[in-house]
Design a protein around this motif. Structure first.
Motif, PDB file in Angstrom:
ATOM      1  N   ASP A   1      47.005  45.265  43.158  1.00 38.19           N
ATOM      2  CA  ASP A   1      47.821  43.566  44.035  1.00 38.19           C
ATOM      3  C   ASP A   1      48.662  43.848  45.070  1.00 38.19           C
ATOM      4  N   SER A   2      50.057  44.783  44.578  1.00 33.26           N
ATOM      5  CA  SER A   2      50.940  44.674  45.189  1.00 33.26           C
ATOM      6  C   SER A   2      52.026  46.382  44.899  1.00 33.26           C
ATOM      7  N   TYR A   3      52.233  46.080  45.513  1.00 34.02           N
ATOM      8  CA  TYR A   3      54.319  47.366  45.169  1.00 34.02           C
ATOM      9  C   TYR A   3      55.093  46.973  45.905  1.00 34.02           C
ATOM     10  N   SER A   4      56.084  46.246  44.407  1.00 36.07           N
ATOM     11  CA  SER A   4      57.265  45.271  45.331  1.00 36.07           C
ATOM     12  C   SER A   4      58.230  46.769  45.202  1.00 36.07           C
ATOM     13  N   PHE A   5      59.489  46.342  46.488  1.00 38.68           N
ATOM     14  CA  PHE A   5      60.557  46.655  45.925  1.00 38.68           C
ATOM     15  C   PHE A   5      61.719  46.031  45.975  1.00 38.68           C
ATOM     16  N   ARG A   6      62.783  46.488  45.689  1.00 37.00           N
ATOM     17  CA  ARG A   6      64.138  45.008  45.752  1.00 37.00           C
ATOM     18  C   ARG A   6      64.864  45.640  46.761  1.00 37.00           C
ATOM     19  N   VAL A   7      64.861  44.730  47.970  1.00 37.84           N
ATOM     20  CA  VAL A   7      66.010  44.856  48.895  1.00 37.84           C
ATOM     21  C   VAL A   7      67.382  45.453  48.634  1.00 37.84           C
ATOM     22  N   GLY A   8      68.782  45.887  48.843  1.00 29.82           N
ATOM     23  CA  GLY A   8      69.570  45.784  48.323  1.00 29.82           C
ATOM     24  C   GLY A   8      70.210  44.364  48.901  1.00 29.82           C
ATOM     25  N   ARG A   9      70.266  43.460  49.850  1.00 30.75           N
ATOM     26  CA  ARG A   9      71.089  42.071  49.980  1.00 30.75           C
ATOM     27  C   ARG A   9      69.883  40.615  49.997  1.00 30.75           C
ATOM     28  N   PRO A  10      70.072  39.633  49.982  1.00 35.61           N
ATOM     29  CA  PRO A  10      69.521  38.509  50.017  1.00 35.61           C
ATOM     30  C   PRO A  10      68.951  38.623  50.875  1.00 35.61           C
ATOM     31  N   GLU A  11      69.823  38.559  52.388  1.00 36.71           N
ATOM     32  CA  GLU A  11      69.582  38.278  53.567  1.00 36.71           C
ATOM     33  C   GLU A  11      68.256  39.855  54.150  1.00 36.71           C
ATOM     34  N   ASP A  12      68.407  41.496  52.942  1.00 37.54           N
ATOM     35  CA  ASP A  12      67.633  41.778  54.042  1.00 37.54           C
ATOM     36  C   ASP A  12      65.699  41.781  53.609  1.00 37.54           C
ATOM     37  N   VAL A  13      65.688  40.438  52.534  1.00 32.34           N
ATOM     38  CA  VAL A  13      64.208  40.525  52.713  1.00 32.34           C
ATOM     39  C   VAL A  13      63.895  39.411  54.095  1.00 32.34           C
ATOM     40  N   GLU A  14      64.673  38.882  54.512  1.00 33.10           N
ATOM     41  CA  GLU A  14      64.140  37.893  56.334  1.00 33.10           C
ATOM     42  C   GLU A  14      64.482  39.604  57.026  1.00 33.10           C
ATOM     43  N   LEU A  15      65.724  40.062  57.373  1.00 29.64           N
ATOM     44  CA  LEU A  15      65.621  40.389  58.206  1.00 29.64           C
ATOM     45  C   LEU A  15      64.841  41.799  58.198  1.00 29.64           C
ATOM     46  N   TYR A  16      64.264  41.773  57.045  1.00 27.34           N
ATOM     47  CA  TYR A  16      62.581  42.946  57.458  1.00 27.34           C
ATOM     48  C   TYR A  16      61.286  42.108  58.043  1.00 27.34           C
ATOM     49  N   ALA A  17      61.940  41.160  57.410  1.00 28.97           N
ATOM     50  CA  ALA A  17      60.542  40.399  58.139  1.00 28.97           C
ATOM     51  C   ALA A  17      60.589  39.777  59.668  1.00 28.97           C
ATOM     52  N   GLN A  18      61.457  40.113  60.246  1.00 26.97           N
ATOM     53  CA  GLN A  18      61.462  40.104  61.192  1.00 26.97           C
ATOM     54  C   GLN A  18      61.460  41.207  62.248  1.00 26.97           C
ATOM     55  N   GLU A  19      61.761  42.032  61.377  1.00 24.75           N
ATOM     56  CA  GLU A  19      61.912  43.703  62.555  1.00 24.75           C
ATOM     57  C   GLU A  19      60.082  43.762  61.669  1.00 24.75           C
ATOM     58  N   LEU A  20      59.372  43.274  60.739  1.00 30.15           N
ATOM     59  CA  LEU A  20      58.291  44.410  61.118  1.00 30.15           C
ATOM     60  C   LEU A  20      56.891  42.989  62.067  1.00 30.15           C
ATOM     61  N   LYS A  21      57.697  41.865  62.404  1.00 30.44           N
ATOM     62  CA  LYS A  21      57.173  40.690  63.323  1.00 30.44           C
ATOM     63  C   LYS A  21      57.298  41.074  64.210  1.00 30.44           C
ATOM     64  N   GLU A  22      58.414  41.793  64.451  1.00 31.51           N
ATOM     65  CA  GLU A  22      58.289  42.465  66.424  1.00 31.51           C
ATOM     66  C   GLU A  22      57.884  43.266  66.341  1.00 31.51           C
ATOM     67  N   GLN A  23      57.495  44.767  65.587  1.00 36.27           N
ATOM     68  CA  GLN A  23      55.980  45.211  65.350  1.00 36.27           C
ATOM     69  C   GLN A  23      54.765  44.894  65.034  1.00 36.27           C
ATOM     70  N   ASP A  24      54.853  43.641  65.385  1.00 35.89           N
ATOM     71  CA  ASP A  24      53.429  42.784  65.453  1.00 35.89           C
ATOM     72  C   ASP A  24      52.635  42.846  63.653  1.00 35.89           C
ATOM     73  N   ILE A  25      53.547  43.044  62.522  1.00 34.28           N
ATOM     74  CA  ILE A  25      52.613  43.296  62.175  1.00 34.28           C
ATOM     75  C   ILE A  25      52.636  41.924  61.066  1.00 34.28           C
ATOM     76  N   GLU A  26      51.407  41.688  60.374  1.00 30.43           N
ATOM     77  CA  GLU A  26      51.081  39.953  59.556  1.00 30.43           C
ATOM     78  C   GLU A  26      52.205  40.427  58.405  1.00 30.43           C
ATOM     79  N   VAL A  27      53.270  39.084  58.248  1.00 34.85           N
ATOM     80  CA  VAL A  27      53.490  38.931  57.156  1.00 34.85           C
ATOM     81  C   VAL A  27      53.359  37.502  56.659  1.00 34.85           C
ATOM     82  N   LEU A  28      53.039  37.608  55.325  1.00 34.40           N
ATOM     83  CA  LEU A  28      53.353  36.219  54.252  1.00 34.40           C
ATOM     84  C   LEU A  28      54.224  35.827  53.766  1.00 34.40           C
ATOM     85  N   GLU A  29      54.599  35.272  53.782  1.00 38.33           N
ATOM     86  CA  GLU A  29      55.530  34.884  53.039  1.00 38.33           C
ATOM     87  C   GLU A  29      55.472  34.130  51.890  1.00 38.33           C
TER      88      GLU A  29
END
Lengths: 339, 339, 339, 339
Positions: free
Chosen positions: D71-99
């Motif tokens: 179902d998933s391969y998960s990774f923990r990020v380094g800081r709380p804000e990194d989840v949202e920072l990655y979401a932004q980055e992915l969307k800028e690359q036109d990658i669909e992101v589920l919350e």
């Protein structure tokens, strides 16, 4: 080949130790659930166990008892007739011999019981013993294992280490060599005083099936420890890791003996306080002209502990005998009460 | 104790293998510098070695030879008189026996030499052998070790594994059991064809001091491998690590046998191509009523390889015999040339 | 990805310890011939060594010195510019900084040197360092190893453990965390007295790259030990076996720490008396929100020694600091005399 | 110290793999009772487990599913804000992101989910996760362990090894390096064809937190294996011993990789058929200027298998992908049916 024959009786190997425990369930939890031995049979308050590499019925008997006590140290003899041959020999030496019926220990044939001269340990000799298959849910696919390796991986009993009053070490050990054909493999003595302090004895290529040493309490009939065998040094380290986390009391170890070149971990059965050695490795003696290796108090530090947690020697108490032995009358059987 | 006595002769343990090598210096580098054996003595182009836990003179003889060859498989007997008792017995069976003088192998007393019936392996029996102290710069502080552990930690020779033509396995093995009192411990056979494929035999509690099996080349007198013993499974892994980095050819392993429950690594002496097994662990047999464990082609995958790199079985060649044996005339001694 | 950047300087990993020894050849014999490190380069009476898994020029410097002394504890920084960035930061804190030229330690680029505030240990930071191939006769086939595993298998330096006067532990450790970004992983303190006794610090997932503790002699600038890493627990047991037989002085071990969960063996370089820890295993810390684990004198017995030979704590001396450090002026270089 | 800051987001470490299994109880028996993982929480047909050295809520999710699936391969990020920072980055690359809401995996905070470009693996990133104490009856006395070592001693998850269609390995790996800052540590390529076959990538000093390779079936979104970490090589041998006796299917091993220098045992979860690697040892990479080690088909035999049971490479099937991945829509949650 048989140019000539009918040699005398011989001991083939260590059989089983029978330990009285004031807390049978805790002892069972220790030997079965932690160390990984198989509960082969239970008869009332007596439980029979073996390691995963033992095909015969049992190598450990645990029975409910008010005080921790050793009911017997048993040995298996080399031929069926050796039980009777030993009985004759002992009687000729005016040693009282009890005949134990088949089933006195479950799964075992007829046996004899006697107290060792000078040292007062209850020995039992037998030949016949069942070799029950383990229940299918734990049975090993390997025919040389009775069950799968479980828990901390005790695979078999290894040896007995007993103690006696200082002046009795030499005559008791001499008797073991002369009457039972134990061979002296390594020993500690004080040359100036011609005093034997400890001796490691075997009838097999193991450095010891039986060791005997001075009791610091100057008492006969003492158990210092019974040893169970693990496959590798690394298994001993894992056992230490897990048992430490279970708050099992460690007397000393893990470390390595110079004598026997084996790794050791001495600890206490939490149910009874009997000292148990977990034991791995060691060298074997195949030379027919082996000369017993001599140690003295001067180099004994190497012998006792080659590396690691040093074996205490002397009056600090931690390596004192763990428990007393029963007398000639076995405690197994009906109407058992000890106190 | 001796109710009756004068039993027949017995073999006490494996002695030494004598290997001819086309590149003595490379073989020496392998056994001495990599595996850590001690070079005890050199006589011309013959070198005598032992493991750090062997107190006697040698367990391996390397000698210069045009082709790789086994000059002898030796065994030490249990008593001085057993050499002569065996000689008598063999002659009664019309087996030709050579008498080898003291020093035929350096450090060794008188010996006898003969070819095993059916299988044609040159066996030698001796009792007397020197036990020289190691030079001070490598001597161990432990009296049970001749020298300090060095290199990859070979501590002693373990066993021989030999091969013979398929139809000879059964009679050769029967002779080894009946005349030399080897006990069958485990065996592989094809029940339908009543054909013995391999047998693991011992005179000690080891599962095998000697194994004999079918030669895929259908030749008598073959060496499959000689095994040297390491202390722990982990030592075998370290040996594999280091030897792999030295480009030593591995046939198979590290892995674990089901039969004998030991870990193995089969490789080739780079100087001679003789197959050597590094060997660690295993169970011991102390039961006097041991019943040989039976394997068949149906479950033999477990027996050959319990886990890890599987032993090839069949016509792919990698587990073929490594080398031939000499004939009755020993190659050691003056004017040696083989080719 | 780089949403924003130019972070501050960082320490990447432990570099090399530089040890003065009164008996350079004996020290070399210990580190190179027994422990198995590679002698990479020799410049006069200074020798550079590395473990078989280190690709860079050296992790240990041995130099001839009248007394045992630590010339420096070096660390490699994360980027070339970090050397200068740290120099600026230190100067802003009024810490005196020496600039060391390329080649001050052979194979190394420019570096800075300073004394740690409160604790007085000579630290050096560098980025550039050569990565010489090992000579072909010991070169490994694995590209992640510089040379083949040899001797007792030291594969890399692991960590430094230093001591300082009791009142300086807390401020020195705080400075290491705040200025050098070491993270506190585990620590021992006396809660009642708000006194920090020891702290295990790292910039990597290791539990410690650097530990700092109270000096029982109440002196700054002390080395307790430098640790070298072995692959497995079993390698530590083999090392103990061999080193014991070479009469190397053991302070304590083998045994296992609760803190860091690693196995340890503390011994003395026979040439210098510097304490060396052979070290294997341990857990790693990848959690970004790791909370330093707290120990107090009440449970510290578990922390210091989880099982095995217990670390002495207190005034018995055996775990006292091993040696002093040099002052700001490095002892490496021309006209070296210490005494 | 912070000369400048606000660096981009980073991945801290591998989180948890979520595995669908057609036989949840058999899978649980394997991971919990045999391998020794802790069952931390059960929600319906979903079970959360962790190793004894993991303090956070879980590293393995098992859920009932008609077919084996990831179902998933998960990774923990380094800081709380990194989840949202990655979401932004992915969307800028036109990658669909589920919350994913808090509790989508029990014990875990909010997360994002997306399919990796080119390779189609469902990744999840989160920061917040509970760190529940283990129940008292299995709790460790060591604060760095959540529970006592049990079973075969799995202490933590180690890495993911995934596969994708041959032409996608290079672009998928490039994306992982450029967007997620994975560093290439070792890799196999065909220089003549400029073709990347496999790459070992990490954000930690481990040689790989994630490996990606060609799928022999030429399919995207494949799991080759998930690895769990044991403490020592010897633990891997014990695990092999026990699991072999439980008839667990071994694909290959135990043996040692040249790449990463770790020991491996590949086997199948008996409940699901997912391939699991038991993994021990390896080297760590602390050098900030590490150059990825290059392998080609010519020397890849050393890289795949340094010693022991060789990894099959090619069309024999045994090292084919074990299972498919889910699509962007997570299978965890209400109304789960897959088939």
């Amino acid at each position: 080949m048989a140019i000539a024959s009918s040699p005398g009786p011989r001991i083939a190997h260590v059989g089983a130790i029978s330990l009285g425990t004031p807390d049978l369930e805790t002892s069972l939890n220790f030997f079965r659930d932690l160390l990984g031995m198989e509960e082969v049979q239970r008869v009332g308050d007596t439980v029979y166990l073996r390691g995963y590499q033992e095909l015969k019925h049992h190598s450990l008997v645990l029975f409910a008892s008010e005080k921790p006590i050793v009911d017997s140290y048993s040995f298996r003899v080399g031929r069926p007739e050796d039980v009777e041959l030993y009985a004759q020999e002992l009687k000729e030496q005016d040693i009282e011999v009890l005949e134990l019926p088949r089933g006195h220990q479950a799964g075992r044939g007829t046996a004899i019981r006697f107290m060792t001269p000078y040292s007062d340990h209850p020995f039992e000799f037998y030949y016949d013993i069942d070799a029950p298959e383990a229940p299918e849910e734990i049975r090993s696919k390997l025919p040389s294992n009775s069950s799968r390796r479980r828990g901390l991986g005790v695979r078999r009993i290894d040896h007995y280490n007993v103690q006696t009053a200082p002046q009795n070490v030499a005559p008791a050990e001499k008797w073991l060599r002369e009457t039972l054909d134990f061979k002296r493999r390594e020993y500690v003595h004080v040359p100036e005083a011609d005093m034997l302090i400890a001796s490691w004895l075997s009838v097999t290529p193991q450095v010891h099936d039986l060791a005997i040493a001075m009791s610091p309490e100057e008492k006969n009939g003492q158990l210092h420890h019974v040893a169970f065998n693990l496959e590798n040094h690394s298994d001993l380290l894992v056992a230490a890791d897990v048992l430490r986390d279970h708050d099992v009391v460690f007397d000393v170890g893990p470390a390595k003996h110079g004598i026997a070149q084996s790794m050791y971990l001495y600890l206490r059965d939490p149910g009874s306080g009997h000292r148990v050695e977990l034991y791995a490795g060691g060298y074997q003696i195949l030379d027919p002209d082996w000369k017993a290796l001599e140690w003295t108090p001067l180099n004994m530090d190497y012998g006792a502990t080659w590396f690691g947690d040093p074996l205490p020697m002397g009056p600090d108490g931690s390596m004192y005998s763990s428990t007393d032995s029963a007398s000639l009358t076995s405690l197994l059987g009906e109407g058992l009460t000890i106190g």
